[in-house]
Design a protein around this motif. Structure first.
Motif, mmCIF file in Angstrom:
data_model
loop_
_atom_site.group_PDB
_atom_site.id
_atom_site.type_symbol
_atom_site.label_atom_id
_atom_site.label_comp_id
_atom_site.label_asym_id
_atom_site.label_seq_id
_atom_site.Cartn_x
_atom_site.Cartn_y
_atom_site.Cartn_z
ATOM 1 N N LEU A 172 0.774 -1.316 0.127
ATOM 2 C CA LEU A 172 0.097 0.051 0.058
ATOM 3 C C LEU A 172 0.876 1.213 -0.091
ATOM 4 O O LEU A 172 0.736 2.356 -0.750
ATOM 5 N N ARG A 173 1.847 1.206 1.041
ATOM 6 C CA ARG A 173 2.648 2.206 0.810
ATOM 7 C C ARG A 173 3.514 2.568 -0.523
ATOM 8 O O ARG A 173 3.710 3.703 -1.191
ATOM 9 N N LYS A 196 0.706 3.555 -3.525
ATOM 10 C CA LYS A 196 0.145 4.814 -3.304
ATOM 11 C C LYS A 196 0.990 6.089 -3.767
ATOM 12 O O LYS A 196 0.355 6.981 -4.432
ATOM 13 N N ASP A 197 2.172 5.958 -3.610
ATOM 14 C CA ASP A 197 2.984 6.948 -4.257
ATOM 15 C C ASP A 197 3.445 6.804 -5.791
ATOM 16 O O ASP A 197 3.216 7.815 -6.469
ATOM 17 N N ILE A 206 -2.161 8.589 -4.883
ATOM 18 C CA ILE A 206 -3.194 8.312 -4.103
ATOM 19 C C ILE A 206 -2.841 8.698 -2.634
ATOM 20 O O ILE A 206 -1.864 7.902 -2.035
ATOM 21 N N LYS A 207 -3.904 9.225 -2.088
ATOM 22 C CA LYS A 207 -3.714 9.715 -0.595
ATOM 23 C C LYS A 207 -4.244 8.810 0.118
ATOM 24 O O LYS A 207 -5.405 8.276 -0.139
ATOM 25 N N VAL A 208 -3.725 8.371 1.321
ATOM 26 C CA VAL A 208 -4.256 7.254 2.300
ATOM 27 C C VAL A 208 -4.571 8.065 3.558
ATOM 28 O O VAL A 208 -3.718 8.469 4.017
ATOM 29 N N TYR A 229 -6.841 3.531 7.406
ATOM 30 C CA TYR A 229 -6.844 2.145 6.966
ATOM 31 C C TYR A 229 -7.106 1.264 8.217
ATOM 32 O O TYR A 229 -6.785 1.386 9.426
ATOM 33 N N LEU A 276 -9.268 6.492 0.865
ATOM 34 C CA LEU A 276 -8.296 6.939 -0.210
ATOM 35 C C LEU A 276 -8.856 8.050 -0.979
ATOM 36 O O LEU A 276 -10.077 8.186 -1.236
ATOM 37 N N LEU A 279 -5.029 0.717 -8.288
ATOM 38 C CA LEU A 279 -4.374 0.487 -6.731
ATOM 39 C C LEU A 279 -5.130 -0.796 -6.238
ATOM 40 O O LEU A 279 -4.392 -1.447 -5.674
#
Length: 231
Positions: A40-41, A44-45, A49-51, A54, A65, A77
């Protein structure tokens, strides 16, 4: 009955849930949780996409998200996360086949009214499931990261509503922790659950009207009455 078209909007937060196939266990060992969060880390980059929140439960995940201009990045994603985890678990267990349900659920969230409410809903999942007594006791949610000093290195994005809770990081963390410890209004729980189940919007009637104008689509299953305001 044909599927309802998914609503995905740039820069809006989306509450997403993906469940294991037939509710089977997806995360059996700490390494499983760590692998998913690592992916996920990274993704997302890569996809922009902003998290915001979770929570990884044993047989499903909750994510909050926000895609940027490219709305297709959200689906990319989720597809990549599911694919990587499936290949990983199949290799570990020496098996083949699917790991997840075929279609994840999603709901566009009204930022100014329900963003913090959705974060609270997500991070309190282990408490409602009676897995832990307090949100901070659960290792696999964003709550622990949220209470960290954002001046330190952390990959959790700063959602705008959290940033408005106070003038300093310490005050924001203090107020958010108090918000988490408050009793969640029943109608708030019903709204969030219902919107997610039906692929509806998580917001009030004004928000529904706003999104209908943006998309040019009629949003069905409107909630009756006005929900109570949250913090």
């Amino acid at each position: 009955m044909p599927r309802t078209g998914r609503i995905v909007l740039p820069h809006y937060p989306h509450h997403i849930v993906q469940r294991g196939h037939n509710r089977q266990v997806v995360f059996a060992e700490p390494a499983d949780f760590e692998r998913y969060l690592s992916d996920l880390r990274e993704l997302k980059d890569a996809l922009g996409i902003k998290v915001y929140a979770y929570c990884l439960m044993t047989n499903h995940v909750h994510l909050l998200l926000a895609p940027r201009e490219s709305t297709s990045s959200l689906g990319q994603l989720m597809k990549a996360l599911a694919g990587r985890m499936t290949r990983y678990r199949n290799k570990v267990e020496g098996r083949t086949g699917t790991l997840w349900e075929s279609r994840y659920k999603s709901s566009v969230v009204q930022s100014d009214t329900y963003l913090l409410a959705c974060s609270r809903y997500i991070e309190l999942n282990p408490v409602r499931a009676r897995m832990v007594a307090r949100a901070e006791d659960y290792r696999w949610s964003s709550f622990a990261l949220r209470l960290c000093d954002f001046s330190e290195s952390t990959w959790l994005d700063k959602d705008p509503c959290f940033m408005e809770l106070g003038p300093t990081e310490a005050k924001r963390r203090e107020r958010y922790k108090t918000f988490i410890e408050m009793a969640t209004p029943t109608n708030e729980l019903q709204l969030i659950r219902g919107a997610l189940q039906r692929g509806q919007l998580t917001g009030n009637m004004k928000f529904v009207d706003e999104i209908e104008k943006i998309t040019g689509r009629r949003i069905q299953f409107r909630a009756r009455g006005r929900p109570e305001k949250t913090a």
